[in-house]
Design a protein around this motif. Structure first.
Motif, PDB file in Angstrom:
ATOM      1  N   ASP A 111      -2.829  12.925   1.245  1.00 34.82           N
ATOM      2  CA  ASP A 111      -2.141  11.635   1.308  1.00 34.82           C
ATOM      3  C   ASP A 111      -1.282  11.634   2.565  1.00 34.82           C
ATOM      4  OD1 ASP A 111      -0.757   9.327   0.972  1.00 34.82           O
ATOM      5  OD2 ASP A 111       0.334   9.957  -0.834  1.00 34.82           O
ATOM      6  N   ASP A 115       0.158   9.340   4.372  1.00 38.37           N
ATOM      7  CA  ASP A 115       1.341   8.483   4.492  1.00 38.37           C
ATOM      8  C   ASP A 115       2.210   8.509   3.236  1.00 38.37           C
ATOM      9  OD1 ASP A 115      -0.667   7.207   3.084  1.00 38.37           O
ATOM     10  OD2 ASP A 115      -0.024   5.207   3.681  1.00 38.37           O
ATOM     11  N   GLU A 135      -6.965   6.273   1.347  1.00 41.45           N
ATOM     12  CA  GLU A 135      -7.159   4.866   0.975  1.00 41.45           C
ATOM     13  C   GLU A 135      -7.373   3.952   2.180  1.00 41.45           C
ATOM     14  OE1 GLU A 135      -4.371   6.360   1.091  1.00 41.45           O
ATOM     15  OE2 GLU A 135      -2.900   5.100   2.114  1.00 41.45           O
TER      16      GLU A 135
HETATM   17 CA   LIG Z   1      -2.059   7.437   1.343  1.00 44.79          CA
END
Ligand SMILES: [Ca+2]
Ligand SMILES: [Ca+2]
Ligand SMILES: [Ca+2]
Ligand SMILES: [Ca+2]
Length: 681
Positions: A159, A161, A168
């Motif tokens: 992930d 960010d 995503e």
């Molecule tokens: Ca993310």
């Protein structure tokens, strides 16, 4: 045989033949991770006597990572896994597809040359070669995906960010050309502007030069999750060539959560530490450590508080007996004006104080490395392989090469095989050169055109206050003659970027325009973006800088295959080259044994000894039941043997009956064991 059976048989034979030859050659096509796995399996099954496929693990994405061991069984009296070996690593970055092809070509050359090529036969009989052609299959696979997006990360979901969503928002092929390039959009808050000389290239505005940014630049794509950021969390996570445990960047996400956190790096390190016979590491990667000897750059400060050497402390206005943080020292150094206008950084202070990870090649290892460098440069020249030497990339932080040299403790060399060629300057026959200047009389010089003199000054990187007019005056007044002037010019320090401030990518664009017209650089083309409005899409195509066009790989692969085989033949070894027995009377015998390294490389590197990962050579004397040691020790240690026949001797005095024998052996994990039986006589 009926006709149908004939056809089927013929087809099968053809198929078998194409598999045996390792499928398609590098110049025709780069192989996918699956094709690499198939090629390795067929090489192993076609040469069962000398090839063994060793699966070492799976990538985060579940793809196979394998090592092909090339070694003849039993020759030289040692098991292939306990005699001196070279490990060849390839494509740890995932973008170095040519490296994978080169590693496969090396396997083929060794396997096919065994029995016919004398040097290869000797290497395979007495040494072991481990080849890992594809160490980052997840990233390498991205080359074959459409749309094509250049990727150096494995498949670990990260992930990026920290929005609790994983992978995503990756790039999107908005203009449907099958490539992920860039977006530029006019924006008063942008930090980019078109390069004044080459407006297709974007450069960061430099406020100190009065430049103002007018564009924002993004990777081609949408804000898929609507968080205001574009392509901030694409598939993939860790760059494997930053995940090794030396000078590791703990604060960089792409380097992984911790050193060797990844399935691929763990599999590789596990293989290396469990094969203690590896005495040389050769790599095909984006780094060219033979041409660029710089190691990992500069250290990050590690110690919390340090004392500053007295002389420097006084100079900086610090107390020599007090401890300071690196930040405090940096501030004091910058305030003192010691940098002379250059900013002093934490890295510089850490380096100066000798704290943090080792980042320089050990001085004692330098002569050997420089000798390899010289051989390499000479061979490149002889093969007429034009390599842009100054672009060669050095070893990265947390890289495989850094780990293997600084911690695993063996010599390491990496070559990148190919780089975007440097544009050739048109040789102007009439142009003035320093050479011509040397043979000129003052009269001839004064008859020259001023432009020509200025061109030479520019070429030589002379400071701006040097002009043709000034030189003419000096020659006229007799202060200097052309010969002296030429000598002065040659001694002048070369100013970097003397040929005007060219965009660092300008030469790549020039080359792409000539070699891959319309295919290397996508012209900026207007596009209506759903959230960014009117934008342009364009820029360099993925893999332009790391993957050579088809047809440009064969020569460099053949050259480097031979060069690496040459390096493997320099592997160190361990021999008992001579023994002497001298009778001293009264059943006393003086024994002398000579231990020799027949290889070119020393038995260990100085860095390996410093890191305590290089084993000394253990010498043992094994006596029979009725024998006794009169002087000397049953176990002796030889720290190391230098290259090229260095020999050390060990002496004992043994008491024993005439005609009985003793066994002398020498062993070190990297080089195996040598032993000899000596009769007391
Ligand atoms: Ca993310
Ligand atoms: Ca596109
Ligand atoms: Ca987003
Ligand atoms: Ca997001």
């Amino acid at each position: 045989m009926n006709r149908r059976a004939q056809v089927v048989f013929g087809l099968a034979a053809l198929l078998a033949l194409s598999t045996l030859s390792g499928a398609v050659s590098a110049s025709e096509k780069y192989r996918t991770p699956d094709e690499v796995a198939v090629a390795l399996r067929s090489l192993a099954s076609a040469h069962p006597q000398i090839a063994k496929l060793i699966p070492i693990g799976k990538s985060q994405g579940g793809l196979e990572i394998a090592v092909l061991r090339v070694a003849a069984q039993g020759k030289g009296g040692l098991d292939p896994d306990s005699r001196p070996a070279a490990f060849v690593a390839a494509n740890i970055e995932g973008t170095h597809l040519i490296g994978t092809e080169a590693a496969l070509a090396l396997c083929e050359k060794l396997l096919k040359g065994y029995g016919s090529d004398k040097a290869i036969t000797e290497l395979v009989d007495f040494r072991t070669v481990y080849v890992a052609p594809l160490l980052n299959p997840d990233a390498a696979g991205a080359f074959f995906n459409r749309p094509q997006f250049e990727r150096t990360t494995n498949a670990r979901p990260v992930d990026e960010d920290l929005d609790m969503l994983v992978d995503e928002d990756g790039p999107d092929d908005l203009n449907k050309d099958g490539l992920i390039t860039q977006i530029r959009v006019k924006d008063p808050e942008g930090k980019w502007l078109p390069d004044p000389k080459e407006p297709r290239l974007m450069k960061m505005a430099d406020p100190q030069k009065g430049e103002r940014g007018i564009y924002k630049v993004y990777t081609e794509g949408l804000d898929n999750d609507g968080d205001g950021e574009y392509n901030e969390d694409p598939a993939g996570g860790v760059e494997l060539n930053r995940n090794f445990p030396h000078d590791y960047e703990h604060n960089v996400k792409a380097a992984g959560l911790y050193p060797v956190s990844e399935a691929e790096t763990l599999a590789l390190v596990d293989f290396l530490v469990n094969h203690r016979n590896i005495a040389l590491v050769l790599s095909y990667s984006n780094e060219n450590t033979i041409l660029n000897l710089q190691q990992t750059g500069q250290a990050k400060a590690a110690a919390d508080r340090v004392k500053v050497p007295r002389m420097i402390a006084t100079f900086l206005g610090l107390e020599p007996d007090q401890e300071y943080t690196i930040k405090e020292i940096v501030d004091a150094a910058n305030a003192s004006g010691m940098g002379g206008g250059m900013e002093i950084t934490e890295d510089m202070v850490a380096m100066f104080l000798g704290i943090g990870a080792a980042v320089q090649i050990d001085r004692q290892d330098m002569p050997g490395i420089e000798a390899v460098q010289k051989d390499y440069k000479d061979a490149l020249k002889e093969a007429k392989l034009d390599y842009p030497e100054k672009r060669a990339k050095g070893v990265g932080k947390g890289s495989l090469a850094a780990y293997c040299y600084f911690q695993y403790g063996v010599p390491v060399f990496s070559v990148d095989l190919w780089a975007v060629p440097e544009p050739k300057k048109e040789p102007d026959k009439d142009a003035l050169t320093a050479e011509k200047l040397k043979t000129m009389s003052s009269e001839e010089f004064l008859a020259l055109d001023e432009d020509k003199i200025n061109a030479l000054l520019k070429e030589q990187g002379a400071p701006p206050n040097f002009s043709a007019g000034m030189l003419i005056k000096m020659v006229k007044s007799g202060q200097v003659d052309p010969k002296k002037m030429a000598e002065m010019m040659e001694k002048m320090p070369k100013r970097p970027g003397a040929d005007g401030e060219e965009h660092p990518d300008a030469y790549i664009l020039k080359w792409a325009d000539a070699a891959l017209p319309k295919k290397g650089f996508i012209e900026w083309t207007p596009f209506r973006h759903p959230t960014l409005g009117d934008v342009e899409i364009g820029g360099f195509v993925p893999y332009l800088k790391t993957v050579p066009p088809p047809g440009e790989t064969e020569k460099t692969i053949a050259f480097h295959t031979d060069f690496y085989i040459g390096l493997m033949r320099k592997l160190p070894g361990l021999e008992i080259s001579k023994t002497e027995v001298k009778s001293l009377g009264s059943e006393l015998y003086q024994l002398t044994a000579y231990f020799t390294n027949p290889g070119w490389f020393p038995t260990s590197t100085a860095q390996g000894r410093r890191a305590r990962t290089a084993w000394p050579i253990t010498v043992r004397l094994k006596l029979g039941n009725e024998q006794a040691l009169f002087s000397g020790r049953p176990i002796e240690s030889i720290p190391y043997l230098d290259g090229s026949g260095d020999t050390k001797k060990v002496e004992w005095t043994v008491k024993g009956k005439k005609g009985t024998s003793v066994v002398i052996s020498a062993a070190t994990p990297r080089l195996g064991t040598a032993s000899v039986t000596v009769v007391l006589d």
